[in-house]
Design an enzyme around this catalytic site. Structure first.
Site, short mmCIF file in Angstrom:
data_model
loop_
_atom_site.label_atom_id
_atom_site.label_comp_id
_atom_site.label_asym_id
_atom_site.label_seq_id
_atom_site.Cartn_x
_atom_site.Cartn_y
_atom_site.Cartn_z
N GLU A 123 41.97 50.34 40.21
CA GLU A 123 42.01 49.40 41.31
C GLU A 123 43.46 48.98 41.58
OE1 GLU A 123 39.08 46.27 41.07
OE2 GLU A 123 37.76 47.51 39.83
N GLU A 178 31.02 41.34 44.60
CA GLU A 178 32.18 40.45 44.54
C GLU A 178 32.60 39.91 45.91
OE1 GLU A 178 34.24 39.44 41.18
OE2 GLU A 178 32.05 39.42 41.35
#
Length: 384
Positions: A172, A238
Site C-alpha cells: 500500500e 475502511e
C-alpha cells in the site's frame, strides 16, 4: 438457513418454538453467551428444519482469510473448514531482498491449514521499522533488479522448504512513479511462483476510476495488475475507519462502485471481494484529527448493544447495522457486520459472478458468517 430480526419480547425459546427448531441451534449459530439475552434489532441466523430456498443452486466459491500468527488455535480450527486459502500475515523484507518472517512462529498455521485442505499463503508486506507501509522500501525493491531477484529466490525457497502454496502481495501507498515497476515486480514473482505450481494474488486499494487521486490509489493500475497476477483482492472496506467519522466499514453502495469499476479492467473470474470481519465504536462528537474509534468484533458489538440496552438499526443504503448508546455521559456510535450485511455482500458476489471473497481478518470467530457462507456457496479448495 433463515435470518430473523429480534423484536421486543423475543427470547431464544420463543423464537425456537415459533420456528420449530432447537434453542441450542440458535445459541450455537449466533455465539450467544449465557443467559442468552437478545438485543432488539439483532439479526439471528436460524437453522431451519426444512429447506426454504428450493430451486436455488449453489455454486463453488473461493474464500480466503488473513490471520496473524497470534491467532487462537481454537479460532483457527473453527475457521479453516470454510477457507480455500489462509493468508499468513505477514512477511517483510529488507531493501536488499532478504525476507523478514513474522515475530511469532507461523509453522502451526501452515500445518493446520494443510490438514484442513486449506492452502497456506505467504503474505508479503513492505513494512518499515515503524511497522507502517513504507513506500521507500517499495521503491527500493521494485527498482533494483538484483534485490528483486534475491527476494524472489527467498520467496520460492520458503515455498519449497516450508510448504506454502502461494504468495499474496499486499503493498500500500505505492508512489505514482513506481506504478509500472510494481506491475513488473508482481509479474516476475508470479512467473517464479507459477513455475512451482502455485498462484500469486495482489491486494488492490478500492478505486473507482483510472485517475483517482491519493497515495493509496495512484500507484496501482487495476488493468495491468489484473493481468500480472493470478487473482486480486479488492480491499472494499475502511470507509468507516479508526480516525474517520462514524459510518459503515463497507457500505454496499460504495463497494458496488468499486466492483463495477474493477470489472471494466479485470475479468470477474479473477476478482475477490474484500469483506471486513470487524466493526468500530466511535465516541461522539467526532473531532477530525483527535477522535479515534475502537476496533471491535461483530459478536462483541452485539454484546455491547445488549449491555447498553441499545436498539440495533439497519441502514438500507449501506446495508449495514448500527446503533448508538450512552456510557459515562458520552454518546457512542457503533457500526459492524451482521448476517444481513454479509448476505448482501454475498449477493453482490453472485450478481457479478466474482471469483469469491477475502476476509480481513479472521482473528475473531464470527460463526454465523461461515454458516451463512456455507449455506450459500460450496467452498472450493485447491485439490478440486
Amino acid at each position: 438457513m433463515e435470518i430473523y430480526i429480534v423484536r421486543p419480547g423475543d427470547t431464544v425459546d420463543t423464537i425456537a418454538d415459533a420456528y420449530g427448531i432447537s434453542a441450542q441451534s440458535i445459541i450455537y449459530n449466533n455465539q450467544l453467551p449465557y443467559p442468552y439475552p437478545l438485543a432488539i434489532g439483532q439479526a439471528l441466523l436460524l437453522s431451519a428444519e426444512a429447506p426454504t430456498s428450493l430451486g436455488r443452486e449453489k455454486k463453488s466459491i473461493y474464500a480466503g482469510g488473513y490471520a496473524y500468527p497470534f491467532i487462537s488455535r481454537w479460532v483457527l480450527e473453527q475457521t479453516l473448514p470454510y477457507l480455500s486459502d489462509l493468508f499468513i500475515f505477514s512477511y517483510g523484507f529488507t531493501p536488499e531482498g532478504e525476507l523478514i518472517p513474522p515475530l511469532l512462529d507461523d509453522t502451526f498455521m501452515i500445518t493446520m491449514a494443510k490438514a484442513s485442505g486449506t492452502a497456506p499463503i505467504l503474505t508479503l508486506t513492505p513494512f518499515g521499522p515503524t511497522g507502517q507501509f513504507s513506500n521507500y522500501l517499495i521503491s527500493q525493491i521494485v527498482n533494483n533488479e538484483t534485490a528483486k531477484q534475491q527476494l524472489i529466490a527467498n520467496l520460492t525457497a520458503q515455498i519449497t522448504e516450508r510448504g506454502f502454496e502461494g504468495i499474496d502481495i499486499d503493498f500500500e501507498y505505492i508512489l505514482a512513479e513506481d506504478k509500472i515497476p510494481f506491475v513488473n515486480f508482481v509479474r516476475d514473482i508470479r512467473t517464479a511462483v507459477n513455475a512451482l505450481g502455485f498462484p500469486v494474488s495482489v491486494a488492490l486499494a478500492p478505486k473507482t476510476s483510472d485517475n483517482q487521486i491519493g497515495l493509496l490509489y495512484e500507484g496501482k493500475d487495476y488493468g495491468l495488475l489484473g493481468e500480472a497476477a493470478d487473482s486480486v483482492l479488492l480491499m472494499t472496506y475502511e470507509w468507516g475507519y479508526t480516525y474517520g467519522p462514524p459510518m459503515a466499514v463497507a457500505p454496499l453502495n460504495k463497494v458496488r462502485e468499486v466492483v463495477e469499476y474493477a470489472l471494466t479492467k479485470i475479468p470477474a473470474s479473477k476478482i475477490n471481494l474484500g469483506i471486513p470481519n470487524y466493526g468500530y465504536d466511535w465516541t461522539l462528537p467526532f473531532i477530525s484529527g483527535t477522535s479515534k474509534a475502537a476496533t471491535i468484533g461483530n459478536v462483541q458489538a452485539i454484546q455491547i448493544a445488549i449491555e447498553q440496552n441499545a436498539f440495533i438499526q439497519f441502514d438500507e443504503t449501506a446495508q449495514s447495522p448500527y446503533f448508538q448508546y450512552i456510557s459515562e455521559g458520552l454518546t457512542h456510535e457503533v457500526w459492524f457486520e451482521d448476517v444481513r450485511s454479509l448476505s448482501a455482500k454475498f449477493e453482490l458476489v453472485e450478481e457479478y459472478q466474482l471469483r469469491g471473497m477475502g476476509y480481513w481478518q479472521v482473528m475473531q470467530l464470527f460463526r454465523a458468517n461461515w454458516l451463512l457462507l456455507a449455506d450459500t456457496f460450496f467452498i472450493y479448495f485447491k485439490e478440486t
